[in-house]
Design a protein around this motif. Structure first.
Motif, PDB file in Angstrom:
ATOM      1  N   ILE A 295      11.633 -15.991 -16.997  1.00  0.00           N
ATOM      2  CA  ILE A 295      12.862 -15.709 -16.260  1.00  0.00           C
ATOM      3  C   ILE A 295      12.683 -14.469 -15.401  1.00  0.00           C
ATOM      4  O   ILE A 295      13.215 -14.372 -14.285  1.00  0.00           O
ATOM      5  N   TYR A 296      11.918 -13.504 -15.882  1.00  0.00           N
ATOM      6  CA  TYR A 296      11.642 -12.293 -15.096  1.00  0.00           C
ATOM      7  C   TYR A 296      10.941 -12.644 -13.786  1.00  0.00           C
ATOM      8  O   TYR A 296      11.303 -12.144 -12.716  1.00  0.00           O
ATOM      9  N   CYS A 297       9.915 -13.500 -13.862  1.00  0.00           N
ATOM     10  CA  CYS A 297       9.150 -13.845 -12.667  1.00  0.00           C
ATOM     11  C   CYS A 297      10.036 -14.494 -11.606  1.00  0.00           C
ATOM     12  O   CYS A 297       9.964 -14.150 -10.414  1.00  0.00           O
ATOM     13  N   PHE A 298      10.868 -15.430 -12.019  1.00  0.00           N
ATOM     14  CA  PHE A 298      11.735 -16.100 -11.049  1.00  0.00           C
ATOM     15  C   PHE A 298      12.826 -15.156 -10.546  1.00  0.00           C
ATOM     16  O   PHE A 298      13.238 -15.242  -9.383  1.00  0.00           O
ATOM     17  N   PRO A 362       2.556 -10.603  -5.208  1.00  0.00           N
ATOM     18  CA  PRO A 362       1.523  -9.557  -5.231  1.00  0.00           C
ATOM     19  C   PRO A 362       0.331  -9.942  -6.099  1.00  0.00           C
ATOM     20  O   PRO A 362       0.398 -10.887  -6.895  1.00  0.00           O
ATOM     21  N   ALA A 363      -0.750  -9.212  -5.941  1.00  0.00           N
ATOM     22  CA  ALA A 363      -1.904  -9.357  -6.842  1.00  0.00           C
ATOM     23  C   ALA A 363      -1.514  -8.882  -8.240  1.00  0.00           C
ATOM     24  O   ALA A 363      -0.437  -8.316  -8.449  1.00  0.00           O
ATOM     25  N   ALA A 364      -2.405  -9.105  -9.182  1.00  0.00           N
ATOM     26  CA  ALA A 364      -2.118  -8.733 -10.572  1.00  0.00           C
ATOM     27  C   ALA A 364      -1.995  -7.222 -10.711  1.00  0.00           C
ATOM     28  O   ALA A 364      -2.785  -6.459 -10.147  1.00  0.00           O
ATOM     29  N   SER A 365      -0.989  -6.811 -11.470  1.00  0.00           N
ATOM     30  CA  SER A 365      -0.853  -5.397 -11.824  1.00  0.00           C
ATOM     31  C   SER A 365      -1.698  -5.104 -13.054  1.00  0.00           C
ATOM     32  O   SER A 365      -2.469  -5.956 -13.504  1.00  0.00           O
ATOM     33  N   ALA A 366      -1.552  -3.916 -13.629  1.00  0.00           N
ATOM     34  CA  ALA A 366      -2.409  -3.478 -14.735  1.00  0.00           C
ATOM     35  C   ALA A 366      -2.502  -4.504 -15.859  1.00  0.00           C
ATOM     36  O   ALA A 366      -3.528  -4.633 -16.511  1.00  0.00           O
ATOM     37  N   GLY A 367      -1.408  -5.233 -16.120  1.00  0.00           N
ATOM     38  CA  GLY A 367      -1.464  -6.318 -17.094  1.00  0.00           C
ATOM     39  C   GLY A 367      -1.474  -5.880 -18.537  1.00  0.00           C
ATOM     40  O   GLY A 367      -1.845  -6.661 -19.421  1.00  0.00           O
ATOM     41  N   GLY A 393      -1.756   0.664 -12.616  1.00  0.00           N
ATOM     42  CA  GLY A 393      -1.655   0.375 -11.199  1.00  0.00           C
ATOM     43  C   GLY A 393      -0.862  -0.888 -10.941  1.00  0.00           C
ATOM     44  O   GLY A 393      -0.996  -1.881 -11.645  1.00  0.00           O
ATOM     45  N   MET A 394      -0.024  -0.849  -9.940  1.00  0.00           N
ATOM     46  CA  MET A 394       0.706  -2.043  -9.503  1.00  0.00           C
ATOM     47  C   MET A 394      -0.178  -2.835  -8.555  1.00  0.00           C
ATOM     48  O   MET A 394      -0.934  -2.266  -7.761  1.00  0.00           O
ATOM     49  N   VAL A 408       4.867  -1.433 -15.139  1.00  0.00           N
ATOM     50  CA  VAL A 408       4.980  -2.638 -14.321  1.00  0.00           C
ATOM     51  C   VAL A 408       5.492  -3.818 -15.148  1.00  0.00           C
ATOM     52  O   VAL A 408       5.299  -3.899 -16.353  1.00  0.00           O
ATOM     53  N   HIS A 409       6.181  -4.706 -14.444  1.00  0.00           N
ATOM     54  CA  HIS A 409       6.639  -5.990 -14.959  1.00  0.00           C
ATOM     55  C   HIS A 409       7.514  -5.871 -16.201  1.00  0.00           C
ATOM     56  O   HIS A 409       8.637  -5.385 -16.104  1.00  0.00           O
ATOM     57  N   MET A 410       7.017  -6.240 -17.373  1.00  0.00           N
ATOM     58  CA  MET A 410       7.911  -6.441 -18.512  1.00  0.00           C
ATOM     59  C   MET A 410       8.362  -5.155 -19.183  1.00  0.00           C
ATOM     60  O   MET A 410       9.156  -5.176 -20.114  1.00  0.00           O
TER      61      MET A 410
END
Length: 527
Positions: A295-298, A362-367, A393-394, A408-410
């Motif tokens: 749900i975050y991605c969308f 975007p490209a992958a962030s730190a993950g 890094g983002m 980043v992200h979650m």
């Protein structure tokens, strides 16, 4: 899939004001929680979330807090309400990952809100408690089953009719290495429920409970309409992607996560068939966590003011094979699923969507959240425990470089100020800054990671739960990958590389250096 119908009798201007009022209630709850909490993790890092639900337990508004908390919280509210009817003044607490929780340190509290004797909704909080027991200080261990990770709390009445149940609170505190912190943080969660109840009741008193219920229903339909518009803007088709987790901390084999996204008009099917089976280590992600990442991605594809109510879930059909690492069966260990595996779910969903929307993703962030916990016994005999996530890094965007040194992200927490860290714990922060050059090269460069170097002044047990130490964050459209992270122990002047997931006994004078990954680059580098 379900759907909500919009009530034409609801005035759009009234609805917009109501939407912002509900979001403001959640924000005010969070402000009170952050100010009144006792632990560094909640007070300084703001590792908590708040939301408002309708009388049926459907989320209608949330604060801008932690994405992985908020997306999974509806499942916990559902579990809390399933235990039975809540009376005014009751508060239910739970952290069970198999009942909508994320991992055991995240304790959720749910309380009903009534006006004139009529139930008008619920408020909910979720806060990361720095220690809830388990194998190692900080409750983020290299576990092989959930029972090793700390105290499991099924939906349990923490407060009955405005009277806290001291036996339950005492049980939670007794199972923590830092009981005073737990008591203080739980009190802060209970206090912010009173603020939420007061503000919601004021709305009902001004307009009427029926008016509030009608506008909450309209918010659900409004959220669904927004998400359908977001999906409709994605070209119809099937998009696939896969990526790896380094390992689960027990076995060295990589763990594959696969996704297939089918876009049909205003609906999307997100299927994780082919993903690795549940693993022995703590990288399994409860189903609610996986759904939260999707749900975050969308949601990221929508406008900044897009409402994220339960209605936004309606056009999404998330399919997860039972028994895989994204929907494990108990008693699988889950401490890292919330913080690490959720990040990789985002990477694969965005990787698939990049094929449909190459000029937006975007490209992958730190993950990784680069989790580190430590604990021990102070010179006065008191136990201490600490938990922190570090930014990275983002990933570079199609038209802009990635940001450096950010969560980043979650995750959406703050960092702990050096002064606060050194004041409360026996350590010295030797270095804290950007890891220059760690972002992937490209037409747009990925953001740089961080370097945190800490010298311990007392014996402590350190646990590291980190990713992207083997598989680097990917670049897009010819951009280079970001640098992988590194964990280093420095003892007597000699450096030793540590695994991404490990527990280490640190001696006075030992130095731990954590170098976080950079984001991937976007586009082939210009000459």
């Amino acid at each position: 899939m379900f759907s909500f119908s919009f009530d034409p009798a609801v005035d759009p201007v009234d609805l917009e004001v109501f939407r912002n009022r509900c979001a403001a209630i959640a924000e005010e709850m969070g402000a009170a929680l952050g100010r009144s909490a006792l632990s560094t993790n909640i007070k300084e890092r703001r590792d908590f979330s708040c939301a408002v639900f309708d009388a049926q337990g459907r989320m209608v508004a949330q604060a801008a807090h932690i994405p992985v908390h908020l997306g999974a919280m509806p499942r916990s509210v559902e579990a809390a309400l399933a235990r039975g009817t809540l009376a005014p003044g009751d508060v239910v607490a739970l952290n069970d990952p198999y009942l909508g929780g994320t991992h055991l340190p995240d304790i959720t509290t749910v309380a009903p809100v009534c006006a004139d004797g009529v139930l008008i909704g619920y408020t909910a909080t979720r806060a990361h408690h720095a220690d809830v027991g388990g194998m190692t200080p900080g409750s983020m261990p290299m576990s092989r089953e959930v029972y090793q990770e700390g105290l499991i709390i099924p939906p349990t009445l923490l407060v009955r009719g405005d009277t806290p149940d001291e036996s339950v609170i005492g049980l939670i505190c007794r199972n923590s290495r830092t009981p005073d912190e737990r008591r203080g943080d739980l009190a802060a969660q209970l206090a912010c429920h009173r603020i939420g109840a007061q503000r919601l009741a004021e709305l009902a008193e001004r307009h009427s409970p029926a008016w509030v219920a009608r506008h909450m229903e309209a918010l659900l339909a409004y959220g669904e309409r927004h998400m359908r518009a977001v999906i409709a803007a994605i070209p119809d088709g099937t998009y696939t992607f896969e990526d790896m987790l380094d390992n689960d901390g027990v076995d060295l084999d990589p763990l594959i996560i696969r996704v297939r996204i089918d876009i049909h008009g205003e609906t999307a099917i997100v299927d994780f068939s082919g993903t690795a089976k549940q693993c022995r280590g703590p990288l399994n992600a409860p189903r609610a966590v996986t759904e939260s990442a999707v749900i975050y991605c969308f949601r990221c594809l929508g406008p900044p003011d897009m409402p994220l109510s339960a209605g936004a879930y309606a056009p999404l059909d998330v399919r997860i094979p039972e028994g895989c690492m994204l929907a494990p069966r108990p008693p699988a260990a889950v401490a890292g699923g919330n913080v690490e595996t959720a990040q990789r779910v985002v990477d694969v969903v965005f990787g698939a969507l990049a094929q449909a929307l190459p000029d937006r993703i975007p490209a992958a962030s730190a993950g990784t959240m680069n989790n580190w916990t430590f604990g021990g016994v102070a010179s006065n005999g008191a136990s201490f425990a600490y938990y922190e996530t570090l930014g990275g890094g983002m990933g570079a965007r199609p038209t802009l470089p990635g940001l450096s040194g950010v969560q980043v992200h979650m995750t959406n927490t703050l960092n702990t100020p050096v002064e606060a860290l050194e004041r409360q714990f026996p350590l010295i922060v030797r270095r804290y800054g950007l890891r220059h050059g760690s972002g992937g090269a490209g037409r747009m460069r990925g953001g740089d990671g961080l370097v945190r170097e800490v010298e311990f002044c007392a014996p402590v047990t350190v646990s590291l739960l980190s990713e992207r130490r083997v598989y680097a964050p990917y670049g897009l459209n010819g951009g280079a990958a970001g640098l992988r992270g590194r964990n280093v122990l420095i003892r007597d002047g000699e450096e030793r590389l540590l695994p991404g997931k490990t527990t280490v006994e640190m001696l006075p004078g030992d130095v731990l250096r954590i170098e976080t990954p950079g984001g991937g680059g976007f586009g082939a580098p210009l000459r």
